[in-house]
Design an enzyme around this catalytic site. Structure first.
Site, PDB file in Angstrom:
ATOM      1  N   CYS A 154       0.861  -1.189   0.000  1.00 41.86           N
ATOM      2  CA  CYS A 154       0.000   0.000   0.000  1.00 41.86           C
ATOM      3  C   CYS A 154       0.892   1.231   0.000  1.00 41.86           C
ATOM      4  O   CYS A 154       1.499   1.571   1.018  1.00 41.86           O
ATOM      5  CB  CYS A 154      -0.912  -0.021   1.229  1.00 41.86           C
ATOM      6  SG  CYS A 154      -2.046   1.374   1.319  1.00 41.86           S
ATOM      7  N   ILE A 155       0.987   1.880  -1.150  1.00 44.81           N
ATOM      8  CA  ILE A 155       1.849   3.038  -1.293  1.00 44.81           C
ATOM      9  C   ILE A 155       1.244   3.968  -2.337  1.00 44.81           C
ATOM     10  O   ILE A 155       0.614   3.508  -3.306  1.00 44.81           O
ATOM     11  CB  ILE A 155       3.285   2.594  -1.694  1.00 44.81           C
ATOM     12  CG1 ILE A 155       4.258   3.761  -1.686  1.00 44.81           C
ATOM     13  CG2 ILE A 155       3.281   1.893  -3.035  1.00 44.81           C
ATOM     14  CD1 ILE A 155       5.710   3.309  -1.896  1.00 44.81           C
TER      15      ILE A 155
END
Length: 261
Positions: A111-112
């Protein structure tokens, strides 16, 4: 032909393109150029290879822990799956190695911000400039992930428990986070040993491939930065003009982001 794959409670669709070598779609052309360039110009910190030579939409990635961090000496495997709309939409990156990290979900998905579609989402707290754009590429994605390993973003974590534990570690109130990471690094070293992969031990070793622009080989083991090799680029449908374009292409390496959810 499409195949639905179940992974830890998350269903994803994987499409197999048996004729991708000869396809002239923008996504195939972009991936051909990127893959060819990463083979010719290895980059510090990671290695890439194809899951299947006939399917350019799925890559296997090996990420090496940066020196002087908790992840030093680690070898972390991941899958990178590209949409048919690439480079106008980002790929998905999922670790196969078990990872305890504030910005990695329990199923391994990263998750970025850089992997988020370029759409308006006021609730995310992200600026549009932090999200995906076609100027990004595989290198900027993986360099962002490598940076994220040692510098998590805990403002909106994917793994809340890991985030809480990391904050305690940074405040020197608890050493459990470090203990878990060290254990995962040691487990990853065993996998590297089994696969005959040599892991960089010094900063010079870590950055040597990008300085030299070539792969190396130590003690008969696979080079840590060697990619899946092809005797010629025709295997990927890449002609000489494509090679020249890849060599002339410039990476926006300074524009990657460390922000995550």
């Amino acid at each position: 032909m499409s195949q639905i794959r179940q992974t830890t409670g998350v269903t994803t669709a994987t499409t197999h393109y048996t004729s991708s070598r000869t396809s002239n779609s923008p996504s195939i052309r972009a991936l051909q150029l990127e893959y060819s360039k990463l083979q010719k110009e290895p980059v510090e910190g990671f290695t890439v290879k194809l899951d299947d030579d006939s399917n350019l939409y799925k890559w296997h990635v090996g990420i090496f822990g940066p020196p002087d961090t908790l992840y030093e000496g680690g070898y972390f495997k991941a899958d990178m799956e590209f949409p048919t709309t690439y480079p106008f939409a980002p790929p998905k990156v999922r670790f196969l190695t078990k990872m305890w990290h504030p910005n990695i979900y329990e199923n391994g998905e990263v998750c970025i911000s850089i992997l988020h579609p370029p759409t308006e989402d006021p609730q995310s707290g992200e600026h549009p400039s932090e999200r995906w754009n076609p100027a990004q590429n595989v290198r900027t994605i993986l360099m962002s992930i490598i940076s994220l390993l040692n510098e998590p973003n805990c403002s909106s974590p994917a793994n809340v428990d890991a985030s809480v534990m990391y904050r305690k570690y940074k405040e020197q109130k608890d050493g459990e986070y470090e203990t878990i990471i060290r254990r995962q690094v040691n487990e990853s070293k065993l996998i590297a040993e089994k696969e005959g992969v040599s892991i960089p031990k010094t900063l010079d070793d870590y950055v040597a491939p990008s300085r030299a622009g070539a792969t190396g080989n130590r003690n008969g083991k696979k080079s840590i930065f060697s990619t899946s090799s092809h005797e010629n680029d025709d295997d990927l449908g890449i002609d000489n003009d494509d090679d020249q374009m890849a060599d002339m292409g410039e990476d926006d390496d300074d524009n990657y982001y460390n922000e995550s959810d």
